[in-house]
Design a protein around this motif. Sequence first.
Motif, PDB file in Angstrom:
ATOM      1  N   ILE A 130      32.100  75.415  33.407  1.00 29.30           N
ATOM      2  CA  ILE A 130      33.146  74.403  33.469  1.00 29.30           C
ATOM      3  C   ILE A 130      34.426  75.151  33.802  1.00 29.30           C
ATOM      4  CG2 ILE A 130      34.277  72.486  32.263  1.00 29.30           C
ATOM      5  CD1 ILE A 130      31.917  72.475  30.293  1.00 29.30           C
ATOM      6  N   ASP A 131      34.691  75.321  35.091  1.00 27.90           N
ATOM      7  CA  ASP A 131      35.723  76.294  35.471  1.00 27.90           C
ATOM      8  C   ASP A 131      36.608  75.873  36.640  1.00 27.90           C
ATOM      9  OD1 ASP A 131      34.034  76.544  37.638  1.00 27.90           O
ATOM     10  OD2 ASP A 131      33.811  78.723  37.491  1.00 27.90           O
ATOM     11  N   GLY A 132      36.621  74.606  36.990  1.00 29.53           N
ATOM     12  CA  GLY A 132      37.484  74.165  38.065  1.00 29.53           C
ATOM     13  C   GLY A 132      37.215  74.835  39.404  1.00 29.53           C
ATOM     14  N   GLY A 133      35.993  75.331  39.581  1.00 26.41           N
ATOM     15  CA  GLY A 133      35.618  75.977  40.828  1.00 26.41           C
ATOM     16  C   GLY A 133      35.887  77.469  40.888  1.00 26.41           C
ATOM     17  N   TYR A 134      36.331  78.062  39.788  1.00 31.82           N
ATOM     18  CA  TYR A 134      36.717  79.474  39.766  1.00 31.82           C
ATOM     19  C   TYR A 134      35.602  80.385  40.280  1.00 31.82           C
ATOM     20  CZ  TYR A 134      38.663  83.839  37.827  1.00 31.82           C
ATOM     21  OH  TYR A 134      39.146  85.108  37.660  1.00 31.82           O
ATOM     22  N   THR A 135      34.386  80.214  39.762  1.00 36.55           N
ATOM     23  CA  THR A 135      33.302  81.128  40.146  1.00 36.55           C
ATOM     24  C   THR A 135      32.570  80.689  41.413  1.00 36.55           C
ATOM     25  OG1 THR A 135      31.793  79.971  38.624  1.00 36.55           O
ATOM     26  CG2 THR A 135      32.900  81.941  37.798  1.00 36.55           C
ATOM     27  N   ALA A 136      33.017  79.587  42.039  1.00 33.16           N
ATOM     28  CA  ALA A 136      32.415  79.158  43.307  1.00 33.16           C
ATOM     29  C   ALA A 136      33.028  79.912  44.482  1.00 33.16           C
ATOM     30  CB  ALA A 136      32.612  77.658  43.500  1.00 33.16           C
ATOM     31  N   GLN A 137      34.100  80.630  44.226  1.00 32.38           N
ATOM     32  CA  GLN A 137      34.826  81.303  45.319  1.00 32.38           C
ATOM     33  C   GLN A 137      34.092  82.566  45.779  1.00 32.38           C
ATOM     34  OE1 GLN A 137      39.351  80.840  44.525  1.00 32.38           O
ATOM     35  NE2 GLN A 137      38.399  81.122  42.523  1.00 32.38           N
ATOM     36  N   ARG A 188      16.994  74.196  21.133  1.00 39.07           N
ATOM     37  CA  ARG A 188      17.534  74.507  22.455  1.00 39.07           C
ATOM     38  C   ARG A 188      18.728  75.449  22.299  1.00 39.07           C
ATOM     39  NH1 ARG A 188      20.102  70.829  24.341  1.00 39.07           N
ATOM     40  NH2 ARG A 188      20.161  69.329  22.612  1.00 39.07           N
ATOM     41  N   VAL A 189      18.847  76.402  23.212  1.00 40.74           N
ATOM     42  CA  VAL A 189      19.926  77.384  23.142  1.00 40.74           C
ATOM     43  C   VAL A 189      20.546  77.516  24.529  1.00 40.74           C
ATOM     44  CG1 VAL A 189      20.582  79.678  22.327  1.00 40.74           C
ATOM     45  CG2 VAL A 189      18.485  78.619  21.457  1.00 40.74           C
ATOM     46  N   ASN A 190      21.834  77.240  24.625  1.00 43.52           N
ATOM     47  CA  ASN A 190      22.524  77.254  25.910  1.00 43.52           C
ATOM     48  C   ASN A 190      23.889  77.914  25.785  1.00 43.52           C
ATOM     49  OD1 ASN A 190      20.749  75.414  27.727  1.00 43.52           O
ATOM     50  ND2 ASN A 190      20.968  74.224  25.845  1.00 43.52           N
ATOM     51  N   SER A 191      24.412  78.368  26.908  1.00 45.18           N
ATOM     52  CA  SER A 191      25.753  78.956  26.917  1.00 45.18           C
ATOM     53  C   SER A 191      26.703  78.104  27.747  1.00 45.18           C
ATOM     54  CB  SER A 191      25.729  80.392  27.457  1.00 45.18           C
ATOM     55  OG  SER A 191      25.181  80.447  28.754  1.00 45.18           O
ATOM     56  N   VAL A 192      27.965  78.114  27.344  1.00 48.47           N
ATOM     57  CA  VAL A 192      29.025  77.405  28.055  1.00 48.47           C
ATOM     58  C   VAL A 192      30.001  78.450  28.588  1.00 48.47           C
ATOM     59  CG1 VAL A 192      30.902  75.731  27.862  1.00 48.47           C
ATOM     60  CG2 VAL A 192      28.775  75.375  26.590  1.00 48.47           C
ATOM     61  N   HIS A 193      30.411  78.255  29.847  1.00 49.86           N
ATOM     62  CA  HIS A 193      31.252  79.239  30.521  1.00 49.86           C
ATOM     63  C   HIS A 193      32.544  78.591  31.010  1.00 49.86           C
ATOM     64  CE1 HIS A 193      27.974  82.295  30.734  1.00 49.86           C
ATOM     65  NE2 HIS A 193      27.262  81.188  30.542  1.00 49.86           N
ATOM     66  N   PRO A 194      33.557  78.558  30.150  1.00 47.95           N
ATOM     67  CA  PRO A 194      34.831  77.956  30.562  1.00 47.95           C
ATOM     68  C   PRO A 194      35.594  78.848  31.519  1.00 47.95           C
ATOM     69  CG  PRO A 194      34.589  78.007  28.146  1.00 47.95           C
ATOM     70  CD  PRO A 194      33.556  78.917  28.724  1.00 47.95           C
ATOM     71  N   GLY A 195      36.348  78.206  32.411  1.00 50.83           N
ATOM     72  CA  GLY A 195      37.385  78.903  33.138  1.00 50.83           C
ATOM     73  C   GLY A 195      38.569  79.082  32.205  1.00 50.83           C
ATOM     74  N   TYR A 196      39.730  79.339  32.767  1.00 52.62           N
ATOM     75  CA  TYR A 196      40.912  79.450  31.919  1.00 52.62           C
ATOM     76  C   TYR A 196      41.279  78.062  31.396  1.00 52.62           C
ATOM     77  CZ  TYR A 196      41.696  84.316  33.149  1.00 52.62           C
ATOM     78  OH  TYR A 196      41.568  85.660  33.285  1.00 52.62           O
ATOM     79  N   ILE A 197      41.367  77.946  30.093  1.00 56.38           N
ATOM     80  CA  ILE A 197      41.709  76.693  29.429  1.00 56.38           C
ATOM     81  C   ILE A 197      43.022  76.903  28.686  1.00 56.38           C
ATOM     82  CG2 ILE A 197      40.906  74.895  27.861  1.00 56.38           C
ATOM     83  CD1 ILE A 197      39.069  75.347  30.289  1.00 56.38           C
ATOM     84  N   TRP A 198      43.893  75.909  28.734  1.00 56.03           N
ATOM     85  CA  TRP A 198      45.209  76.068  28.103  1.00 56.03           C
ATOM     86  C   TRP A 198      45.063  75.955  26.589  1.00 56.03           C
ATOM     87  CZ3 TRP A 198      48.865  78.582  30.099  1.00 56.03           C
ATOM     88  CH2 TRP A 198      50.159  78.537  29.566  1.00 56.03           C
TER      89      TRP A 198
END
Length: 258
Positions: free
Chosen positions: A251-258, A183-193
């Motif tokens: 996983i972006d805290g809603g960043y790309t939902a805007q 299986r091959v998948n990508s993860v897309h973080p928002g800004y992480i500290w």
Amino acid sequence: MKRVEGKVAVVTGGAMGLGEAAAHMLAREGAKLVVTDVKGETAERVAESICAAGGEAIHLEHDVSDEAAWERVMAATLDRFGKLDVLVNNAGVGWGGAPEEETLERWRRLMSINLDGVFLGTKHAILAMKRKAEPGGSIINLSSIEGLVGDPNLGAYNASKGGVRLYTKSVALYCAKAGLGIRVNSVHPGYIWTPMVEHYLSEAGDLEEGRKALDAMHPIGHVGEPDDIAYGILYLASDEAKFVTGAELVIDGGYTAQ
């Protein structure tokens, strides 16, 4: 719970930030770790910390843009643990600037790590996973929200992470249709500290004001923590995600939902 017990995982860029968090979490959930990073001494510290907590880990100095280095990493992994089940292609760099001021040298350097490194890791992970008695595995490629949406000052970074996103889908389809069980998948973080984000903000100006601005960009009200991403990586590495391939885990805290 031991959600990845018995699995062997390689985590690149494992010396700090998201890679370090992922390595520790996978180890806590039962995986044996190969922690790689261009900063070998820092990767060694992470591996020693895993072992001190009762896990099993080794470290390797590793430039992900170098194919010979990938061959050494895979050989060392198979020699020590006998197999590879999980690859986390996490190593990456990031910088910004106006496109007309960007240099070809800097562009190629960023691509060599962020995109070429993912290509090389995926290639050699597939070769290693095919050697198992029961072929199969999970390849997890770290893209970004910047692989989904544009940023006016991050052209090279956007291009590299967008490339990771579509390359992941292509390889996922190949592995599925070839019956490899990988299986091959990508993860897309928002800004992480992480240290990389702190460095980026420090270069741009006032760190505290930069943090406030980043917090405000996420509808949830704050930037993320490394473990927020590590939990997603753990899921994709585990058998719980056996029906998940070619997916984008945002996983972006809603960043790309805007």
